[in-house]
Design a protein around this motif. Structure first.
Motif, short mmCIF file in Angstrom:
data_model
loop_
_atom_site.label_atom_id
_atom_site.label_comp_id
_atom_site.label_asym_id
_atom_site.label_seq_id
_atom_site.Cartn_x
_atom_site.Cartn_y
_atom_site.Cartn_z
N THR A 86 49.92 20.90 36.29
CA THR A 86 49.92 19.45 36.55
C THR A 86 51.34 18.93 36.68
O THR A 86 52.28 19.53 36.16
N PRO A 87 51.50 17.77 37.33
CA PRO A 87 52.84 17.18 37.44
C PRO A 87 53.49 16.97 36.07
O PRO A 87 52.82 16.55 35.13
N PHE A 146 54.45 12.85 37.14
CA PHE A 146 53.18 12.17 36.85
C PHE A 146 53.36 10.65 36.91
O PHE A 146 52.61 9.95 37.60
N SER A 176 55.42 15.22 33.11
CA SER A 176 55.17 13.86 32.62
C SER A 176 56.01 13.61 31.38
O SER A 176 56.66 14.53 30.86
#
Lengths: 198, 198
Positions: free
Chosen positions: A94-95, A115, A97
């Motif tokens: 996932t991005p 994110f 963050s």
């Protein structure tokens, strides 16, 4: 492709824009070793979004390149990779963050990361932060140890001017960043260029 | 754990149920070589769901086992693996679906798969099909070739009676299946047992 005027995503920032079916998006790493997280949503129903799980299952591969489609959570093709001068991208993570920087880097005052940049850029399209899935992380180099499953975030294989080009299979909203995580970009933050054509 | 009465998920079906914070869920493979797809949502806000991308990033590993937390899309821990007699599960691939069977197996009248079973079981909790992400696929064995990134769906390493136990870190809605894809289960469809304790 590179003769067309490009747009620039400044280091540690992001953008969102639309692509029409048949248009091409070229993501360029102008200086080398810089990751760009990419998300794509069906513009007419943004609950449909690229799905790493569907795409990797249908490709039977974790590393995607020229010719590979990016499937949605509804098993429709949203994008196809039509050119790729690097051949190593990530579709597992996932991005980055604020939580990534707190949990992995121990930052006490963390940057909002890809994110946060994607969430801000996608908000005008009505896309909520919770709807941000695993991104297609252009140029991100994540080797996996087959025996242990250990993954490492290594230096990107991209050199200055390398690019990956996607063709839209339907009308899309796209989110794109110049990645904000030190490790993903071999220790420095650089811009990303992109060109929309067709 | 196995002295407590278990519930049974019939072959190629699914179930959904709640877990309270601190309760344990034991997923048992009673015959061996049978996969069980698991999803977990924050019961008080089902837009929060397990995230493969966050979890693998924080673990720096694609294969999870005892001691590993399962993070949400908001980077909160939803579950922790507290016992595991197998040590090989998958967290890369989405639940099998009618589209999976059409695209990978060429079925013309496909079963609804784990995706359809989860969607039906989770509907009473207000969870929509589009919200189903990559599942934690208990006992699913997906070796990855480090050089090419090729993944294969191999026979599970689980033998009759093997289990994996999760502890809920918050109040949850859980979806669980006896997986419907031939290849994932070494060619036959078997039940899954589960026990909720604590």
């Amino acid at each position: 492709m590179c003769s067309e005027p490009h747009r620039t995503i400044a280091p540690r920032s992001g953008a969102a824009f639309t692509l029409d079916r048949g248009q091409r998006l070229t993501v360029i790493d102008p200086m080398g070793e810089q990751v760009a997280d990419l998300l794509a949503f069906n513009r007419h129903d943004t609950a449909e979004v690229i799905s790493s799980g569907r795409t990797l299952d249908y490709a039977s591969r974790i590393y995607l390149t020229t010719g590979d489609p990016l499937y949605s959570n509804r098993s429709n093709v949203l994008l196809r990779i039509v050119e790729d001068t690097v051949g190593r991208h990530d579709f597992l993570l996932t991005p980055c963050s604020a939580e990534t920087f707190r949990i992995i880097y121990g930052d006490t005052d963390p940057h909002r990361g890809c994110f946060g940049n994607l969430a801000a850029a996608l908000a005008p399209y009505g896309i909520l932060p919770d709807a941000i899935p695993v991104a297609f992380n252009c140029f991100m180099n994540v080797p996996v140890d087959a025996a242990t499953g250990a993954l490492t975030v290594a230096a990107p294989l991209s050199r200055a001017g390398d690019h990956v080009t996607f063709e839209a299979a339907t009308d899309l909203v796209v989110g794109l960043t110049a990645c904000s995580a030190l490790q993903s970009n071999n220790g420095s933050f650089k811009p990303i260029h992109y060109v929309i054509s067709g």
